[in-house]
Design a protein around this motif. Structure first.
Motif, PDB file in Angstrom:
ATOM      1  N   SER A  69       0.839  -1.207   0.000  1.00 51.54           N
ATOM      2  CA  SER A  69       0.000   0.000   0.000  1.00 51.54           C
ATOM      3  C   SER A  69       0.869   1.250   0.000  1.00 51.54           C
ATOM      4  N   MET A  73       1.321   4.070  -3.108  1.00 54.81           N
ATOM      5  CA  MET A  73       1.130   5.506  -2.916  1.00 54.81           C
ATOM      6  C   MET A  73       2.420   6.271  -3.241  1.00 54.81           C
ATOM      7  N   ILE A  95      -9.373   2.829  -5.803  1.00 49.16           N
ATOM      8  CA  ILE A  95      -8.546   1.865  -5.099  1.00 49.16           C
ATOM      9  C   ILE A  95      -9.112   0.474  -5.361  1.00 49.16           C
ATOM     10  N   TYR A 110      -3.328   5.421   3.314  1.00 46.39           N
ATOM     11  CA  TYR A 110      -3.800   6.387   2.315  1.00 46.39           C
ATOM     12  C   TYR A 110      -3.875   7.809   2.861  1.00 46.39           C
ATOM     13  N   VAL A 138      -3.642   1.471  -6.985  1.00 48.69           N
ATOM     14  CA  VAL A 138      -4.139   2.832  -6.802  1.00 48.69           C
ATOM     15  C   VAL A 138      -4.067   3.562  -8.135  1.00 48.69           C
TER      16      VAL A 138
END
Length: 148
Positions: A69, A73, A95, A110, A138
């Motif tokens: 994750s 990002m 997402i 996030y 993403v």
């Protein structure tokens, strides 16, 4: 090309402020050769980023869902930075999560990439499979007015 498809394309182009798809700018700085997509495409004042997985030059990063994750990002942020933009330019994210039970875990990562009062619009959906066996992807759109 069907009339319906042409109408949709012309409608989208009208929303972006560009005269034709030929006016779009394709960004590929740092995109490994052979990938069948651009990292980002600017159409007028909007930049569309391709979905980013939690990968580096060796593949999926180790460490599981949270590490993937964060890296996804960071990959979004790196593409924006390469275009002289930042996370404040992001207006919409989609997402995709392989296990929706991890939605809250993703949210913790996030929100750390945005100012609390500048959270983009967002959709999240479960996916029964992502490229390379990733756990999260993403995809973002950024508003970036053309400099005149």
């Amino acid at each position: 090309m069907t009339l319906k498809r042409l109408t949709i394309i012309l409608s989208l182009l009208a929303c972006t402020g560009i005269a034709s798809a030929a006016d779009a700018e394709f960004y590929n700085q740092g995109n490994p050769p052979g990938r069948p997509f651009s990292l980002a495409v600017r159409a007028g004042d909007v930049v569309y980023l391709s979905g980013q997985l939690g990968t580096d030059d060796k593949g999926l990063v180790p460490g599981g869902f949270e590490a993937q994750s964060r890296k996804a990002m960071e990959n979004v942020a790196a593409i924006l930075k390469g275009m002289d933009l930042g996370m404040d330019n992001v207006i919409k994210c989609t997402i995709m999560i392989a296990d929706m039970k991890k939605w809250a875990d993703f949210n913790k990562v996030y929100v750390s990439y945005f100012k609390p009062d500048r959270l983009p619009a967002r959709s999240a959906l479960g996916a029964n499979g992502l490229a390379l066996g990733g756990e999260v992807e993403v995809e973002c759109m950024a508003y970036a007015p053309l400099k005149k």
